[in-house]
Design a protein around this motif. Sequence first.
Motif, short mmCIF file in Angstrom:
data_model
loop_
_atom_site.label_atom_id
_atom_site.label_comp_id
_atom_site.label_asym_id
_atom_site.label_seq_id
_atom_site.Cartn_x
_atom_site.Cartn_y
_atom_site.Cartn_z
N ARG A 160 0.83 -1.21 0.00
CA ARG A 160 0.00 0.00 0.00
C ARG A 160 0.87 1.27 0.00
O ARG A 160 0.62 2.21 -0.74
CB ARG A 160 -0.91 0.00 1.22
N GLN A 161 1.93 1.24 0.83
CA GLN A 161 2.83 2.40 0.88
C GLN A 161 3.52 2.61 -0.47
O GLN A 161 3.66 3.75 -0.93
CB GLN A 161 3.89 2.19 1.97
N LEU A 162 3.90 1.49 -1.10
CA LEU A 162 4.54 1.59 -2.41
C LEU A 162 3.58 2.19 -3.44
O LEU A 162 3.97 3.02 -4.26
CB LEU A 162 5.01 0.20 -2.86
N LEU A 163 2.31 1.77 -3.35
CA LEU A 163 1.31 2.31 -4.29
C LEU A 163 1.13 3.81 -4.10
O LEU A 163 0.97 4.55 -5.06
CB LEU A 163 -0.04 1.59 -4.10
N VAL A 164 1.17 4.25 -2.83
CA VAL A 164 1.01 5.70 -2.54
C VAL A 164 2.15 6.47 -3.20
O VAL A 164 1.93 7.48 -3.88
CB VAL A 164 1.02 5.94 -1.00
N ILE A 165 3.38 5.96 -3.05
CA ILE A 165 4.55 6.67 -3.60
C ILE A 165 4.54 6.62 -5.14
O ILE A 165 4.82 7.61 -5.81
CB ILE A 165 5.85 6.08 -3.03
N LYS A 166 4.17 5.46 -5.67
CA LYS A 166 4.14 5.32 -7.13
C LYS A 166 3.12 6.27 -7.75
O LYS A 166 3.39 6.92 -8.75
CB LYS A 166 3.77 3.87 -7.48
N LYS A 167 1.97 6.34 -7.11
CA LYS A 167 0.92 7.22 -7.63
C LYS A 167 1.34 8.69 -7.54
O LYS A 167 1.14 9.46 -8.48
CB LYS A 167 -0.37 6.99 -6.83
#
Lengths: 270, 179
Positions: free
Chosen positions: A189-196
């Motif tokens: 989830r944290q990775l998705l936040v940063i990627k987005k």
Amino acid sequence: MLFNKQKLEEQISSTLYDLTHLEINTIIKDEMSASKAPSGPRLLLHNLAGKYDQKLVSMGDKYRQYLGTSNQVNDENLFRGIRVNDGSGYESFSELSDRAKDAGLLLKASKDGNLIPEDQIDADIMMLKRIETISNDVRRILIMDGVDPVKDDPVKKAAFNFDEKESIEKFRIMTSREADNYELNLDLRQLLVIKKANDIGTEKVVLQTVIGMDGDVTTRISKAFADQPVTFINSIHQDAIGISVEFWKTLINVVVKLGTHIIGLLSPKG
Amino acid sequence: MKNRYLQAFQAYSELIHSGGIQSIAEGENVFLDIRGNITGDILLFIVPKKKIAADDKDIMELIRSDKTLEHERRVVIESFRQKFKGLSLLPESLVWVLGICFSILYTYWNFDNILTLFSGKWGVSEILSLLPLLLLSVITPLLGKYVGFNLLKPILAFISLMKRLFRLIRNRKVEESPG
């Protein structure tokens, strides 16, 4: 203990918000980047910090003629100021957030005082707000326990300071096995936040639709687009909403089926 | 069915390599770039082919004057929809397999009750036993995305581990090669 409880509650509520809402953004980009986005979180963050830095610089240049003051040093930018941290660690994002916040306040005050033309000022204030909010989100992730191996290890901390550009450059040329020792340990989830955040960067969002599981649907439209709407953009945004909802529905159906199987198995025997 | 599994393979392979799925189309004046992730969030980029003075009005004019864009929109949306369908196939298949396992276990544990049901002698307790199902149908849509997302998480974690192992092996070969 109280802090941990509060942190846990915050984490649970933000996770639940993320996972109970769908977000569809339509973005107008100035140009297509030929280079691929980095896959590791450290370099993604560095990319993001670079985008925010550049945006603050370009916006500072834009408003300098209206708001520039005599006590500025020659090459000091109006909004970015002097770079104390030029990397992408906790302190760098803290600096970006503070500078964006100050710039936003300055623009708001100037807007109220009719000091600058009103063309794009609202969009620019929103952009500064975005830089401030996302930078704070990144800081929140970086400060979490177990996320940053450098923060938790004095030996690594002495060798690497990711708030300095040199450390990032050193990290960039490491072999992947070496780099893994310094890479951030993010959950999906944290990775998705940063990627987005990196994907959106500082681009102009013309349409944004947020669909909540409680049935709330919110669509935000940029002022520039609302003044001169383009049918094609509306249609393709609508198509994207359809696909997103369809995928969500499929996931829910899968879970309902799984739940039905489990309850069927565990229901009391007659 | 074979086609669906091929779609799923392509979608997951893209998900592993780039962390999301993406479809791109090229019109006369602009590119359409759609990106999605496993939580269903979508980013849709409209990008001028040539860098122009970054004025919103100019970009909107480029979009309006692009004659091929309608056709490209249909193509890119269909391609993206197929990729998302591919992504949902894995949890669907998992549930299908689990469903068969549960059905076998249920039949094994409730064989007597099933026989009673077929003989038509069932009362209040059997009806009450259906209540959990009703409760579930109310709760699961509320938690659907959360659970669905978590259902995919271990699979993706496993795939990411495999990717990391592969990268380590590949890098060692490069380091050991002469020159």
